[in-house]
Every structure is written in structure tokens, then in C-alpha cells.
Design a protein around this motif. Structure first.
Motif, PDB file in Angstrom:
ATOM      1  N   THR A   1     -56.512  22.175  64.681  1.00  0.00           N
ATOM      2  CA  THR A   1     -55.840  21.042  64.061  1.00  0.00           C
ATOM      3  C   THR A   1     -54.706  20.565  64.958  1.00  0.00           C
TER       4      THR A   1
ATOM      5  N   ARG B   1     -57.067  19.921  49.610  1.00  0.00           N
ATOM      6  CA  ARG B   1     -57.969  18.819  49.929  1.00  0.00           C
ATOM      7  C   ARG B   1     -59.425  19.188  49.649  1.00  0.00           C
TER       8      ARG B   1
ATOM      9  N   ASP C   1     -59.593  16.698  61.364  1.00  0.00           N
ATOM     10  CA  ASP C   1     -58.392  15.860  61.383  1.00  0.00           C
ATOM     11  C   ASP C   1     -58.733  14.390  61.147  1.00  0.00           C
TER      12      ASP C   1
ATOM     13  N   ALA D   1     -50.489  13.448  62.089  1.00  0.00           N
ATOM     14  CA  ALA D   1     -50.563  14.902  61.966  1.00  0.00           C
ATOM     15  C   ALA D   1     -50.040  15.581  63.216  1.00  0.00           C
TER      16      ALA D   1
ATOM     17  N   ASP E   1     -50.505  23.560  60.488  1.00  0.00           N
ATOM     18  CA  ASP E   1     -50.981  24.082  59.212  1.00  0.00           C
ATOM     19  C   ASP E   1     -52.482  23.890  59.018  1.00  0.00           C
ATOM     20  N   ASN E   2     -53.073  24.784  58.249  1.00  0.00           N
ATOM     21  CA  ASN E   2     -54.455  24.648  57.806  1.00  0.00           C
ATOM     22  C   ASN E   2     -54.548  23.447  56.870  1.00  0.00           C
ATOM     23  N   LEU E   3     -55.390  22.500  57.168  1.00  0.00           N
ATOM     24  CA  LEU E   3     -55.442  21.258  56.387  1.00  0.00           C
ATOM     25  C   LEU E   3     -56.320  21.347  55.137  1.00  0.00           C
TER      26      LEU E   3
ATOM     27  N   GLN F   1     -55.137  10.854  63.253  1.00  0.00           N
ATOM     28  CA  GLN F   1     -54.705  12.159  63.751  1.00  0.00           C
ATOM     29  C   GLN F   1     -53.302  12.080  64.361  1.00  0.00           C
TER      30      GLN F   1
END
Length: 418
Positions: free
Chosen positions: A370, A380, A342, A249, A374-376, A246
Motif C-alpha cells: 500500500t 472497507r 489502492d 493515500a 496502514d492495512n486498507l 492513490q
């Protein structure tokens, strides 16, 4: 069923070996013999103990985004338990909390026992609001210990390396303990090393005063060589509950001191102290006295409602994916994932969202936070799964701006399309 009876029927957390294996599986990505693998191992070991005595997500934002109603069935990650209990104020039918950390499970079960058995609000507030009175230990023996399941009681009556029983933290300023409590204490000590006392912020009476104190006293600390070096080490942020995967990120390509300064600035400056109990925890290392703000579940005006509905809440030591996999289709209304995604690999994310999608009722809602803004999920989670959910981007940004805890980069709301 009354709260005490419901609490007695809570399922056990499972063996310590099984609990530890789940946590290792969630965190580990690399070989133990590699630097990254060693870092993951150390984090998992630290995370096996109490991390969060207070959860660091804003429950009022959560409830606004979730639109919880009577009859709703919620599944949430437990953490410190403040939010799961606060959701009871919206009158849902059931709240199932899960946590991979057995210490958090024991912590939440103790809260449920306290709601069920402590005699009145004053006693409950002394236990969880002040959390620094020897009478709490007497109340534990008189009211709580007799109703705890064997494993939870063994946890609280077990001893730490210092020789003290774990339950003793409730007479030794609870919120100064746990991984995060120790990290905040470390931050205070470093600040004092440079002649700054973070508690000074709590003397502010206006937002302008808060801004002035932050700019003059707190912000300069992030330019100090020691602070910049320490925050540049991944292991230094384990105390925030930030695992190695994490860290990148959260940094988002910037240096960590700059990122943490910005998050702390929002916490210190964007909300009045009279409304933000997160700021009291960060700068005062506990809740304030008198009219100082408290989490919803701990406020006097909410106590009877939370107590009356506490038998609707439970907590178990499994992953949220495991819990959902055992449920029938279309059986859950609301999901709270905190920042757990995350930590996850693509495989784990897809397994989780497959179960969320399978178990979601019409108009189900999912929220999560997060480290980055941004939306992860896009790119993915498989399109076939994600396309069944509507990402409320504008609402998500608005909810993020309202989040008083201020430590995350993004808040995200998804609504099930069917």
C-alpha cells in the motif's frame, strides 16, 4: 510440454477496445467533465502503454512471505514480470499472471518467449540485463517473433509516434523507457539542473558513503521550489504509476516532497548497493556491470531453473477478480496483489476478496503493498469475509522493513483461516 509449446498456446490478450475498457473501469471514479474525472482519464490513457520495464516490489521479500512450495498454484498481477518469473525458483506447479495493461501483457509474453527460445544465458542477459544492443533486434527476428501470438507480435512490431518499432527499445536502453523510466529520467534532469548527479551514489563503497552522498546531494533537492511545486501536482506522479486516488493515500496528510524524500532515503541508505538492484535502476537508470545485483530471474545461477519451469507461467489481459471468478472453489494457494487495491472502490475490494476467499485453499496466503502504511482492508471489506483471514501484522512490518524497493508505505500478509 516444453516452454515453446506452452507459450504458443497462450490465450490472446483480447481486443484493444476491451483492454482499454477494463483499464478505464479500474481507474475511473468521477465524471469526465470534472477535474478529478479528467485527471483519471489522462492517467488511464498514459497507463495503457508500457509503464514498468522492471517491477518495483522485492521478490525475495515476496517469496519469504508467501512460503511458496512445490505444487502450489499462484495468481499474481504481472506488472513487469520480474517477480512472477522469480517465483519459479520456489518450484510452484503453476503461476497465472494477469494485467489490465495490454502493454504489460505483451512485455511478459516476450519474456516467456525469450526464456523458451533464446539459446543461452548470455543472450538472455544481453536482451534483459544490458538491453542496449542491436543484436537483440536480430535475436527478436530470429528466435522470438516466430513463436509469438499474433497480437503480441503486432504490438512489438508496431510503431510509436516517433516512427520506431516498439521492439527497438531493447537496443536503446530498455530501462530508460516506459512511464517509470521516463519519470526517473525527468528526475535526473531536474537534479542536474541544480548541479547534482544522482549517479554519484553508485560510487559509494559503504553504507556510510551512501548516507553521506544522500544527505549532501540528494536530500537538498527536495527543498527546491520547483521540486516542491512539481511533486504537489497529482499529474506529476503519474510517471510513478500513481493514479489520482492513490496520491492522497501516499501523501498521508503530509506534503509529497517530504514523503518522496523519505522513500528515496530508504532506497539510497538502508541497503548495500551490492545487494540492491532497485537502487541501480533509480540512480543509474539500468543494471550495473560485472558483479552488480540483478533480479533473481535474471541471475546466471538461476537461469536454467527459471527456463526449465517457464512453461508453468502464463499471462492474460483480465482483472484478477475476473480470473478468479472463473475458477473452482479452493483452487489457489497464493495471491499477489501488488498495490492494485489502492486503486479500488469498496465495491471492487469486496468483489475481489469474495473471490479470493471462495478460491482459497487451506492456509492460502495473500500479500499486497500500500502507498500508505496502514492495512486498507478493515472497515472497507465486509467483516464476514475479512474475519476468515488472519492478518500477520508483526510479520508484515518486518517484511516491509526488508523490502529493498522502498517505495511503498506498507507490506501486508494475510493467511486463510478457513
Amino acid at each position: 510440454m516444453n516452454a515453446t509449446a506452452a507459450y504458443r498456446q497462450a490465450s490472446p490478450t483480447g481486443s484493444k477496445k476491451h483492454a482499454g475498457a477494463r483499464l478505464q473501469q479500474a481507474v475511473r471514479r468521477n465524471s469526465l467533465l470534472s477535474p478529478a474525472g479528467l485527471s483519471e482519464y489522462v492517467f488511464a490513457r498514459l497507463f495503457h502503454g508500457l509503464v514498468y520495464a522492471q517491477i518495483w516490489e522485492d521478490p525475495e521479500v515476496d517469496m519469504a512471505a508467501l512460503e511458496i512450495g512445490p505444487g502450489h498454484h499462484l495468481v499474481t498481477i504481472a506488472s513487469g514480470g520480474c517477480n512472477a518469473l522469480s517465483y519459479l525458483l520456489a518450484d510452484p506447479a503453476r503461476i497465472e499472471a494477469v494485467d489490465l495493461n495490454p502493454a504489460h501483457v505483451a512485455f511478459n509474453r516476450l519474456k516467456l518467449a525469450a526464456l523458451a527460445t533464446l539459446p543461452d544465458y548470455e543472450t538472455f542477459h544481453r536482451f534483459y540485463g544490458k538491453a542496449d544492443d542491436s543484436a537483440n533486434i536480430e535475436d527478436y527476428g530470429r528466435y522470438l517473433a516466430p513463436v509469438l501470438d499474433a497480437e503480441t507480435r503486432a504490438y512489438w512490431e508496431g510503431r510509436t509516434l516517433s516512427g520506431r518499432k516498439r521492439i527497438s527499445i531493447f537496443r536503446r536502453r530498455l530501462y530508460r523507457h516506459g512511464l517509470l523510466g521516463n519519470f526517473i529520467g525527468w528526475g535526473h534532469r531536474v537534479a542536474r539542473l541544480y548541479g547534482a548527479d544522482p549517479r554519484g551514489l553508485l560510487q559509494a563503497r559503504t553504507l556510510e558513503d551512501q548516507r553521506r552522498f544522500f544527505d549532501s546531494t540528494i536530500a537538498p533537492l527536495f527543498e527546491k521550489r520547483l521540486v516542491r511545486w512539481a511533486t504537489g501536482q497529482k499529474s506529476s506522479l503519474f510517471g510513478l504509476g500513481i493514479p489520482p486516488q492513490q496520491y492522497e493515500a501516499l501523501a498521508g496528510g503530509s506534503d509529497m516532497a517530504t514523503v518522496l524524500r523519505a522513500r528515496l532515503e530508504k532506497l539510497a541508505c538502508d541497503f548495500p548497493l551490492s545487494e540492491n538492484y532497485f537502487a541501480w535502476q533509480a540512480f543509474g537508470r539500468g543494471y550495473g556491470e560485472g558483479d552488480c545485483p540483478l533480479p533473481p530471474y535474471l541471475s546466471r545461477e538461476n537461469f536454467e531453473a527459471v527456463r526449465a519451469r517457464a512453461d508453468r507461467a502464463s499471462v492474460v489481459n483480465v482483472s484478477i477478480t475476473e480470473l478468479l471468478a472463473a475458477k473452482p472453489a479452493a483452487s489457489v494457494d497464493r495471491y499477489v496483489l501488488l498495490d492494485a487495491q489502492d486503486w479500488m472502490s469498496d465495491e471492487q475490494l469486496n468483489a475481489l476478496w469474495a473471490e479470493i476467499t471462495r478460491t482459497a485453499k487451506p492456509d492460502a496466503r495473500v500479500i499486497f503493498r500500500t502507498a500508505a502504511a496502514d492495512n486498507l482492508l478493515p472497515g472497507r471489506v465486509e467483516d464476514a469475509t475479512l474475519s476468515r483471514w488472519d492478518y500477520r501484522e508483526a510479520e508484515s512490518r518486518a517484511f516491509h522493513a526488508r523490502d529493498r524497493s522502498s517505495i511503498y508505505g506498507g507490506f501486508h500478509l494475510h493467511v486463510f483461516r478457513g
